[in-house]
Scaffold this active site. Sequence first.
Site, PDB file in Angstrom:
ATOM      1  CD  GLU A  47      34.184 -59.124 -41.595  1.00  0.00           C
ATOM      2  OE1 GLU A  47      34.302 -58.039 -42.193  1.00  0.00           O
ATOM      3  OE2 GLU A  47      33.134 -59.808 -41.616  1.00  0.00           O
ATOM      4  CE  LYS A 130      34.214 -55.508 -45.337  1.00  0.00           C
ATOM      5  NZ  LYS A 130      33.197 -55.867 -44.323  1.00  0.00           N
ATOM      6  CB  CYS A 164      32.665 -59.423 -44.960  1.00  0.00           C
ATOM      7  SG  CYS A 164      30.931 -59.563 -44.431  1.00  0.00           S
TER       8      CYS A 164
END
Length: 312
Positions: A47, A130, A164
Amino acid sequence: MSAPHEVTVAAVQVTPVLLDRDATLDCVVNWIAKAAAAGAQLVVLPEAIVPGYPDWIWRSNPWSEPAWYERLHDQAVVVPGPATEVIGAAAREAGVWVAVGVTERVASGTLYNSLLYFDPSGAVAGRHRKLMPTGAERTVWGQGGGGPFPVVEVGEARVGGLLCWENLMPLARAALYRQGVDVYVAPTWDNSPSWVSTLRHIAREGRCFVGGTNTCLRGSEVPRTLPDADRLYPPSNDDDWPSRGNTVIVGPDGEVIDGPLTETDGMLVATLDLRALTTARRHFDVVGHYARDDVFELTVRGRQDPVLPAGI
């Protein structure tokens, strides 16, 4: 050489040169080449690895670190742009698919935590931003768009993923499962022991293989040119690990195939037999016989970030 029903995946744990885009790209390119030499068809990187995860947001008061943010903004990745050309060239030379996390900068100035997919020709084949930055991440990254999330085909395997703590969002996972993902990628910064349990649950729930990747970074490796770096990351403290890593590959039964890899950069390489999905899904198929569409309905709103044109 993998058989048609197999896909070889390299889950790579990288130590970046924090907030130095070009130096970190050199690391990324080197790992792509190493993974290809090990037989990988798909290379999964951490990430926000380019130009590095903004860990200082968890150690400083919100809005008190303008120099750090300005450095992140300056070193962020424009898509398409010079950085994507470098990664694309590495994917093309190696003849592999690459999934890599970047901090993306758009023309208006907003930054996004993005997951980019490069195909073996070097083209950007998909982009996911995200959905919900976590906690202090909201001081540096904007919220991404909706779905459907990008899923790409690597041989006979359908590959997609989330970033995540998006992976803790049940409906986001369900939206990805709906697209028939076989290999689920989960780049993260979370290096807690419970994170491996999360990935094992996802594998068992989705009846898919999971490749989780992470950064490995000591506090002493944070550049001293940044203001207050010595206070936030004392250089003499060898036990200070902003991220110890947690890279792991999990099978569709929830059992760990390899890893977790901690306290070093490196990679895990596994050849995944897609035939294992048949037996796993016979017992439990989250989007098939176990879905109960007569009881539940999933609606995914929003527009997927467009796939960029080939040849950039």
